[in-house]
Design an enzyme around this catalytic site. Structure first.
Site, mmCIF file in Angstrom:
data_model
loop_
_atom_site.group_PDB
_atom_site.id
_atom_site.type_symbol
_atom_site.label_atom_id
_atom_site.label_comp_id
_atom_site.label_asym_id
_atom_site.label_seq_id
_atom_site.Cartn_x
_atom_site.Cartn_y
_atom_site.Cartn_z
ATOM 1 N N SER A 98 0.823 -1.224 0.000
ATOM 2 C CA SER A 98 0.000 0.000 0.000
ATOM 3 C C SER A 98 0.850 1.266 0.000
ATOM 4 O O SER A 98 0.323 2.373 -0.147
ATOM 5 C CB SER A 98 -0.958 -0.003 1.201
ATOM 6 O OG SER A 98 -0.227 -0.072 2.417
ATOM 7 N N GLY A 99 2.158 1.118 0.244
ATOM 8 C CA GLY A 99 3.030 2.292 0.211
ATOM 9 C C GLY A 99 3.528 2.742 1.579
ATOM 10 O O GLY A 99 4.024 3.865 1.713
ATOM 11 N N SER A 168 0.266 -4.152 10.676
ATOM 12 C CA SER A 168 -0.521 -4.054 11.931
ATOM 13 C C SER A 168 -2.011 -4.228 11.646
ATOM 14 O O SER A 168 -2.777 -3.274 11.759
ATOM 15 C CB SER A 168 -0.235 -2.748 12.654
ATOM 16 O OG SER A 168 -0.127 -1.633 11.804
HETATM 17 N N1 LIG Z 1 1.625 -13.849 5.571
HETATM 18 C C1 LIG Z 1 2.049 -12.595 5.410
HETATM 19 N N2 LIG Z 1 1.167 -11.576 5.521
HETATM 20 C C2 LIG Z 1 1.600 -10.313 5.361
HETATM 21 N N3 LIG Z 1 2.885 -9.964 5.075
HETATM 22 C C3 LIG Z 1 3.789 -10.955 4.958
HETATM 23 C C4 LIG Z 1 3.406 -12.310 5.110
HETATM 24 N N4 LIG Z 1 4.518 -13.072 4.928
HETATM 25 C C5 LIG Z 1 5.527 -12.248 4.680
HETATM 26 N N5 LIG Z 1 5.111 -10.971 4.679
HETATM 27 C C6 LIG Z 1 6.015 -9.823 4.545
HETATM 28 O O1 LIG Z 1 6.119 -9.274 5.835
HETATM 29 C C7 LIG Z 1 5.888 -7.875 5.808
HETATM 30 C C8 LIG Z 1 4.896 -7.459 6.897
HETATM 31 O O2 LIG Z 1 5.485 -7.523 8.159
HETATM 32 P P1 LIG Z 1 4.778 -6.769 9.358
HETATM 33 O O3 LIG Z 1 5.640 -6.999 10.542
HETATM 34 O O4 LIG Z 1 4.519 -5.374 8.963
HETATM 35 O O5 LIG Z 1 3.401 -7.561 9.500
HETATM 36 S S1 LIG Z 1 2.367 -7.555 10.715
HETATM 37 O O6 LIG Z 1 2.214 -6.147 11.131
HETATM 38 O O7 LIG Z 1 2.905 -8.384 11.782
HETATM 39 O O8 LIG Z 1 1.119 -8.114 10.163
HETATM 40 C C9 LIG Z 1 5.291 -7.551 4.478
HETATM 41 O O9 LIG Z 1 5.950 -6.364 4.083
HETATM 42 P P2 LIG Z 1 5.180 -5.099 3.475
HETATM 43 O O10 LIG Z 1 4.905 -5.493 2.057
HETATM 44 O O11 LIG Z 1 6.195 -4.003 3.578
HETATM 45 O O12 LIG Z 1 3.944 -4.809 4.246
HETATM 46 C C10 LIG Z 1 5.600 -8.745 3.596
HETATM 47 O O13 LIG Z 1 6.725 -8.452 2.811
HETATM 48 N N1 LIG Z 2 2.344 6.882 -3.870
HETATM 49 C C1 LIG Z 2 2.773 5.951 -4.692
HETATM 50 N N2 LIG Z 2 2.594 6.035 -6.001
HETATM 51 C C2 LIG Z 2 3.010 5.078 -6.825
HETATM 52 N N3 LIG Z 2 3.650 3.944 -6.447
HETATM 53 C C3 LIG Z 2 3.850 3.799 -5.144
HETATM 54 C C4 LIG Z 2 3.428 4.768 -4.206
HETATM 55 N N4 LIG Z 2 3.749 4.336 -2.978
HETATM 56 C C5 LIG Z 2 4.359 3.168 -3.147
HETATM 57 N N5 LIG Z 2 4.421 2.841 -4.443
HETATM 58 C C6 LIG Z 2 5.032 1.608 -4.998
HETATM 59 O O1 LIG Z 2 4.255 0.524 -4.506
HETATM 60 C C7 LIG Z 2 5.110 -0.549 -4.143
HETATM 61 C C8 LIG Z 2 4.860 -0.901 -2.679
HETATM 62 O O2 LIG Z 2 5.277 0.156 -1.878
HETATM 63 P P1 LIG Z 2 5.876 -0.087 -0.445
HETATM 64 O O3 LIG Z 2 6.204 1.242 0.115
HETATM 65 O O4 LIG Z 2 6.959 -1.108 -0.502
HETATM 66 O O5 LIG Z 2 4.583 -0.690 0.299
HETATM 67 P P2 LIG Z 2 4.470 -1.440 1.691
HETATM 68 O O6 LIG Z 2 5.610 -0.976 2.545
HETATM 69 O O7 LIG Z 2 3.139 -1.011 2.219
HETATM 70 O O8 LIG Z 2 4.532 -2.893 1.374
HETATM 71 C C9 LIG Z 2 6.529 -0.099 -4.439
HETATM 72 O O9 LIG Z 2 6.917 -0.622 -5.675
HETATM 73 C C10 LIG Z 2 6.438 1.405 -4.489
HETATM 74 O O10 LIG Z 2 7.370 1.957 -5.354
#
Ligand SMILES: Nc1ncnc2c1ncn2[C@@H]1O[C@H](COP(=O)(O)OS(=O)(=O)O)[C@@H](OP(=O)(O)O)[C@H]1O
Ligand SMILES: Nc1ncnc2c1ncn2[C@@H]1O[C@H](COP(=O)(O)OP(=O)(O)O)[C@@H](O)[C@H]1O
Length: 264
Positions: A98-99, A168
């Site tokens: 989601s960013g 979270s």
């Molecule tokens: N099952 C599952 N569900 C969600 N996410 C997963 C899972 N397994 C691995 N990942 C990776 O772990 C990142 C999320 O970790 P968090 O510590 O933020 O998760 S939580 O708050 O405990 O739900 C998350 O990173 P973000 O994409 O940055 O959100 C994923 O890369």
């Molecule tokens: N505001 C935005 N506009 C366009 N692309 C975005 C934006 N925010 C994030 N992205 C892209 O979306 C993807 C996921 O972003 P990220 O910050 O890693 O999300 P998260 O930490 O919630 O997993 C990345 O490839 C990032 O470059």
């Protein structure tokens, strides 16, 4: 041995707390001892022994028995003055993709450029160390958020603008983190970006793995995400488009400036 002044709190470990030892301390006036039992896990079992004007609070918190809070002469106000800012927690929540990290980094950079001290607690990163023992099952996610909330609280107390960026997914856990902080010091930012967009981004290929059943319990696919009800800031699409990272960061900076966090 801790020496104390009249009216201040007496701080020393319980092992030194037999009435004999307590009275052998250099206490200028009689001391009031307060014992807090962990009845029901809450502050309900407060019990005090009154032996004077000073106060010692003896607590049992969780499994930590007989502990006493130690106060320091340099506190949050002094640190905030030094840093010319107010410590707080910006808690960024939302689906994977989601960013959250993008906003956290853009915000940190923007504040850094303005001479403000920040620190980013990123869920992925914290799971590389402190929380490496935790999985993604529900109770481990709860613990992940609890620990991170406690760490964030310490950063805020240090006077730092702490940016926590974790999925979270459970409202109750986020609210528990909020409750750790003084009123208004927890700023919840909801990345309200539809699942379809997060999934289309899929920068780590995790949604693909989740859809094919190779990852079980993936948030938004086969695990729940509970959106905030009353968050301070919401990042959402406008005319179907996402704001740029710097525009998202600017929205948070504006909020911080309006609420006085960027000055001591
Ligand atoms: N099952 C599952 N569900 C969600 N996410 C997963 C899972 N397994 C691995 N990942 C990776 O772990 C990142 C999320 O970790 P968090 O510590 O933020 O998760 S939580 O708050 O405990 O739900 C998350 O990173 P973000 O994409 O940055 O959100 C994923 O890369
Ligand atoms: N505001 C935005 N506009 C366009 N692309 C975005 C934006 N925010 C994030 N992205 C892209 O979306 C993807 C996921 O972003 P990220 O910050 O890693 O999300 P998260 O930490 O919630 O997993 C990345 O490839 C990032 O470059």
């Amino acid at each position: 041995m801790t020496s104390i002044g009249a009216g201040s709190s007496l701080r020393f470990p319980l092992r030194d707390l037999s009435p004999l030892k307590a009275t052998s301390l250099p206490i200028p006036s009689p001391v009031r001892l307060t014992f807090m039992a962990a009845a029901g896990g809450g502050p309900a079992g407060l019990e005090s022994i009154d032996i004077g004007t000073n106060q010692l609070v003896m607590s049992t918190i969780g499994k930590s028995t007989n502990i006493v809070w130690h106060e320091c002469p340099v506190g949050k106000p002094e640190r905030q003055k030094l840093l010319r800012q107010k410590g707080c927690v910006i808690w960024i929540t939302g689906l994977s993709g989601s960013g959250k990290s993008t906003l956290a980094c853009a915000l940190s950079r923007e504040l850094h450029c303005r001479g403000k001290l920040t620190y980013v607690l990123d869920g992925d990163n914290i799971r590389h160390g402190l929380n490496r023992d935790l999985s993604f099952k529900a109770e481990d996610r709860v613990e992940n958020i609890r620990r991170t909330g406690e760490v964030a609280k310490l950063f805020a107390d240090a006077g730092v603008i702490c940016i926590a960026s974790l999925i979270s997914p459970y409202r109750e856990d986020r609210d528990a983190c909020r409750a750790l902080l003084p009123e208004n010091n927890f700023i919840e930012v909801f990345m309200n970006i539809p699942l379809e967009i997060c999934e289309a981004r899929d920068p780590k290929g995790l949604y693909k793995l989740a859809r094919s059943g190779k990852i079980k319990g993936f948030t938004g696919i086969d695990d729940p995400y509970e959106p905030p009800i009353n968050c301070e800031i919401e990042i959402q699409l406008r005319d179907g488009l996402c704001a740029s990272p710097s525009a998202m960061a600017e929205k948070v900076v504006t909020y911080l400036a309006e609420k006085g966090f960027l000055e001591a």
